[in-house]
Scaffold this motif. Structure first.
Motif, mmCIF file in Angstrom:
data_model
loop_
_atom_site.group_PDB
_atom_site.id
_atom_site.type_symbol
_atom_site.label_atom_id
_atom_site.label_comp_id
_atom_site.label_asym_id
_atom_site.label_seq_id
_atom_site.Cartn_x
_atom_site.Cartn_y
_atom_site.Cartn_z
ATOM 1 N N SER A 44 1.059 -1.058 0.052
ATOM 2 C CA SER A 44 -0.297 0.101 0.041
ATOM 3 C C SER A 44 1.394 1.811 -0.470
ATOM 4 O O SER A 44 2.209 1.219 0.497
ATOM 5 C CB SER A 44 -0.560 0.609 1.132
ATOM 6 O OG SER A 44 -0.296 0.783 2.535
ATOM 7 N N GLU A 45 0.000 2.404 -0.327
ATOM 8 C CA GLU A 45 1.087 3.983 -0.465
ATOM 9 C C GLU A 45 1.419 3.716 1.270
ATOM 10 O O GLU A 45 2.194 4.215 1.516
ATOM 11 C CB GLU A 45 -0.039 4.582 -0.817
ATOM 12 C CG GLU A 45 0.305 4.328 -2.662
ATOM 13 C CD GLU A 45 -0.551 6.285 -2.581
ATOM 14 O OE1 GLU A 45 0.129 7.038 -2.307
ATOM 15 O OE2 GLU A 45 -1.913 6.380 -2.706
ATOM 16 N N ALA A 46 0.508 4.100 2.314
ATOM 17 C CA ALA A 46 0.908 4.081 3.473
ATOM 18 C C ALA A 46 2.550 3.127 4.012
ATOM 19 O O ALA A 46 2.962 3.742 4.432
ATOM 20 C CB ALA A 46 -0.626 3.832 4.506
ATOM 21 N N GLY A 82 -0.313 7.804 9.865
ATOM 22 C CA GLY A 82 -1.288 6.591 10.684
ATOM 23 C C GLY A 82 -1.518 6.097 10.049
ATOM 24 O O GLY A 82 -1.778 4.807 11.297
ATOM 25 N N GLU A 83 -2.165 5.439 8.808
ATOM 26 C CA GLU A 83 -2.385 4.607 8.460
ATOM 27 C C GLU A 83 -1.654 3.675 8.093
ATOM 28 O O GLU A 83 -1.548 2.074 8.259
ATOM 29 C CB GLU A 83 -3.304 5.126 6.767
ATOM 30 C CG GLU A 83 -3.988 5.900 6.502
ATOM 31 C CD GLU A 83 -4.875 6.178 5.566
ATOM 32 O OE1 GLU A 83 -3.777 6.173 4.703
ATOM 33 O OE2 GLU A 83 -6.116 6.551 5.205
ATOM 34 N N PHE A 84 -0.566 4.200 7.811
ATOM 35 C CA PHE A 84 0.980 3.153 8.268
ATOM 36 C C PHE A 84 1.149 2.230 9.401
ATOM 37 O O PHE A 84 1.313 1.505 9.341
ATOM 38 C CB PHE A 84 2.132 3.556 7.696
ATOM 39 C CG PHE A 84 3.309 3.372 8.675
ATOM 40 C CD1 PHE A 84 3.847 1.849 7.503
ATOM 41 C CD2 PHE A 84 4.310 4.004 9.094
ATOM 42 C CE1 PHE A 84 5.227 1.400 8.275
ATOM 43 C CE2 PHE A 84 5.672 3.151 10.091
ATOM 44 C CZ PHE A 84 5.694 1.756 9.631
ATOM 45 N N LEU A 85 0.908 2.990 10.852
ATOM 46 C CA LEU A 85 0.889 2.692 12.264
ATOM 47 C C LEU A 85 0.261 1.501 11.755
ATOM 48 O O LEU A 85 -0.132 0.571 13.254
ATOM 49 C CB LEU A 85 0.915 3.603 12.376
ATOM 50 C CG LEU A 85 2.124 4.465 12.856
ATOM 51 C CD1 LEU A 85 1.979 5.660 14.355
ATOM 52 C CD2 LEU A 85 3.568 3.524 13.187
ATOM 53 N N ILE A 86 -1.199 1.835 11.756
ATOM 54 C CA ILE A 86 -2.802 0.957 11.832
ATOM 55 C C ILE A 86 -2.078 -0.714 11.209
ATOM 56 O O ILE A 86 -1.769 -1.453 11.186
ATOM 57 C CB ILE A 86 -3.530 1.509 11.510
ATOM 58 C CG1 ILE A 86 -3.894 2.665 11.974
ATOM 59 C CG2 ILE A 86 -4.697 0.915 10.837
ATOM 60 C CD1 ILE A 86 -5.546 3.470 11.698
ATOM 61 N N GLU A 87 -1.345 -0.498 9.328
ATOM 62 C CA GLU A 87 -1.484 -1.974 9.275
ATOM 63 C C GLU A 87 0.040 -2.155 10.009
ATOM 64 O O GLU A 87 -0.411 -3.475 9.597
ATOM 65 C CB GLU A 87 -1.074 -1.352 7.643
ATOM 66 C CG GLU A 87 -0.826 -2.362 6.608
ATOM 67 C CD GLU A 87 -0.598 -1.592 4.975
ATOM 68 O OE1 GLU A 87 -0.247 -2.979 4.470
ATOM 69 O OE2 GLU A 87 -1.106 -0.592 4.837
ATOM 70 N N ALA A 88 1.206 -1.728 10.392
ATOM 71 C CA ALA A 88 2.427 -1.565 10.901
ATOM 72 C C ALA A 88 1.648 -2.636 12.097
ATOM 73 O O ALA A 88 2.668 -3.838 12.432
ATOM 74 C CB ALA A 88 2.884 -0.855 11.044
#
Length: 353
Positions: free
Chosen positions: A33-35, A273-279
């Motif tokens: 994903s982009e995030a 924030g979206e990256f942290l949720i995915e991570a």
């Protein structure tokens, strides 16, 4: 002669470089994903700079540095080429396309006519993907971050095309531009994905740790949390600008913060924030999800600031500057606390491994 890469799928996205990279990664069957791309490359940053045309803020790390960091963490090769002569770049680009390799290039935005930019609004770090060309029409096939199902706002109105046909002449100007900031200088990227390794907990913690360190302990007053403080202090001094330049500063920084400018919203804070949720799914710690949601809330407050900057751009009213300064100071304080919390969480995860 006409050549289009048949298996390449143009797609819209939040931010130019992450969307361009996502399309290339998808083409080579390494979907992210982009995030996730943004976070792994430690993309989150802050810079306050004074340019001749307007003071400007910037919310992500420098072009090329970001791409190199991403490549290191995913164990792939991303090579940046920068021929001195545009003709060399033109010839090599066409050869890569003939071999069915999409070419990620950097272009100076005002020269890409479909973006409808002010001629003086130079930014040579804009990333797009070339996936074909037509010799008879003398055009390249260009995938930007707009798409039929992903309209984006430009100064002259929304655009939403599957792809754009850009003339050879227009592309030569955009790619060879030497205007600051981030001059395009004929740069393009090539990829070797054969050694790709999907992100794991070690990759993610390293990336997050670097972001916290660079934001909380920047090497200069114009960078990181210090840069947000500097922005708060400097914006009141915009009172000395003539009204035309004050309006330009308002509109310029609106686009630097808002999703309309390709930040994904809230000067890239929403994307982070979206990256942290995915991570959090890989790190198996729900606290990363909680902090990710708080970054998204922080992004919403940055977007409110962007709205006030839009108002400044339309009115040139210097009375808006002091309230803006106060808003920015609060944002800086809140962001520092959030990053300190994230840094502690990462350190705790590293201790327990």
């Amino acid at each position: 002669m006409r050549h289009i890469i048949e298996d390449f799928k143009p797609a819209g996205g939040e931010h130019c470089i992450t969307n361009a990279l996502k399309q290339v990664f998808d083409y080579y069957h390494c979907p992210l994903s982009e995030a996730m791309l943004f976070g792994i490359g430690s993309g989150l940053a802050f810079t306050y700079i004074n340019l001749a045309n307007s003071p400007m803020v910037f919310g992500r790390t420098k072009p090329i540095e970001f791409e190199q960091k991403l490549a290191e963490r995913l164990m792939i090769q991303i090579n940046c080429h920068q021929p001195k002569n545009y003709e060399v770049s033109f010839t090599k680009t066409k050869k890569l396309l003939q071999q069915d390799h999409p070419v990620l290039i950097y272009a100076d935005m005002p020269f890409m006519k479909y973006l409808g930019m002010n001629p003086s609004s130079h930014f040579g770090g804009h990333a797009v993907v070339l996936f074909g060309y037509d010799e008879e029409q003398e055009v390249f096939y260009v995938s930007d971050r707009d798409h039929s199902d992903f309209p984006i706002r430009t100064p002259k109105g929304p655009i939403a095309s599957e792809y754009h046909l850009v003339s050879y002449q227009e592309m030569a100007q955009a790619r060879s531009s030497k205007f600051r900031p981030f001059p395009a200088n004929n740069k393009y990227l090539t990829f070797d994905m054969t050694t790709y390794e999907a992100p794991n907990s070690e990759t993610l913690t390293e990336a997050i740790r670097e972001t916290c360190e660079s934001m909380l302990n920047p090497p200069a007053k114009l960078l990181g949390i210090n840069g947000i403080t500097k922005f708060s202090q400097e914006i009141v001094k915009w009172r000395t600008l003539d009204q035309k330049k004050l309006k330009t500063a308002g509109i310029t920084n609106y686009f630097q913060i808002s999703k309309d400018g390709g930040t994904g919203g809230g000067i890239f804070r929403k994307m982070y924030g979206e990256f942290l949720i995915e991570a959090a799914h890989i790190l198996t710690d729900k606290e990363f999800t909680a902090i990710g949601n708080d970054f998204i809330k922080l992004a919403e407050k940055w977007d409110l600031l962007a709205g006030e900057l839009w108002k400044l751009g339309k009115t040139g009213d210097p009375e808006l500057l002091k309230p803006l300064s106060e808003q920015i100071a609060v944002l800086g304080t809140n962001e520092r606390k959030l990053l300190e919390r994230l840094e502690c969480l990462v350190d705790l995860n590293l201790t327990h491994k």
